[in-house]
Motif scaffolding. Structure first.
Motif: not given
Length: 246
Positions: A55, A58, A134-135, A138, A141
């Protein structure tokens, strides 16, 4: 580059510096190594404890998007989808195969591949909605990393101020050090509150907005590809997708 975000960031520093000068203080008073360590490194430490490495990675990758956001042109995307619909009516779904390699967005490529493979409309919707969710999660987050930093830094600023006042209390016998010591103690509070409200929280809000906009673009793709799979008329598809522009 997003000129507005750049101006906002520069203005944040200008406000602090100008305010300091107008209040009769000096720029040197804004610099305190101990306060910097407590607030900035303390915030990083808190994030490392709370956040998984993936995380954090990202989040670092998304940070440049604050100043160089992707250009989301819904009208252009709708035009392309209508073009795919017209092509599929003339040449069949296999006529869309060359479009797959031409697409840079992996989400769009996946959707086109499902369409060319002859997947049922509901199957296309199901697969793409799972990937969309899902994307989106992500990226949300990752954006919350900056929000969490904005939560921790003011508290660490208070901790730095208290630690500075503790040092001042140990020098009460020397009045010449009290003024400078108290001023230095509150620098940590400025760091903490400034970092949160001028940088971290605005960045988090900006990134969340970009994530929601990206999800909206992907919803357009899903609706468009499902409509093509259902054999809808290109004009009907265009009319349906135009609703996203409202």
């Amino acid at each position: 580059m997003d000129l507005v975000s750049i101006i906002g960031t520069i203005l944040a520093f200008v406000v602090i510096i100008t305010g300091t000068i107008l209040k009769g203080s000096s720029l040197e008073a804004l610099w305190n190594p101990a306060a910097f360590v407590i607030v900035f490194l303390g915030t990083v430490a808190a994030l490392l404890v709370q956040t998984p490495g993936k995380v954090l990675k990202r989040a670092g990758g998304m940070l440049p998007l604050v100043y160089k956001p992707p250009r989301h042109q819904a009208a252009d995307l709708i035009s392309r989808i209508v073009g795919w619909s017209e092509l599929s009516r003339r040449q069949g779904l296999l006529g869309l195969e060359p479009q797959i390699d031409a697409e840079q967005d992996s989400f769009v490529r996946k959707g086109l591949q499902l369409l060319v493979d002859g997947s049922e409309p509901e199957a296309i919707r199901s697969v793409l909605e799972v990937e969309l969710g899902t994307r989106e999660q992500i990226d949300l987050d990752a954006s919350k990393v900056f929000e969490n930093a904005g939560t921790y830094s003011p508290t660490l600023g208070i901790i730095g101020a208290v630690m500075g006042l503790m040092a001042v209390m140990q020098n009460l016998a020397d009045p010449s050090k009290l003024g400078h010591g108290i001023a230095a103690a509150f620098v940590a509070t400025i760091y903490g509150i400034g970092l949160a409200n001028l940088l971290m929280l605005p960045m988090a809000a900006r990134l969340k907005g970009l994530v929601h906009k990206q999800s909206e673009m992907r919803e357009i793709v899903i609706e468009g590809l499902v409509s093509i799979a259902q054999g809808d008329n290109p004009r009907q598809i265009e009319s349906k997708l135009q609703g996203y522009l409202a």
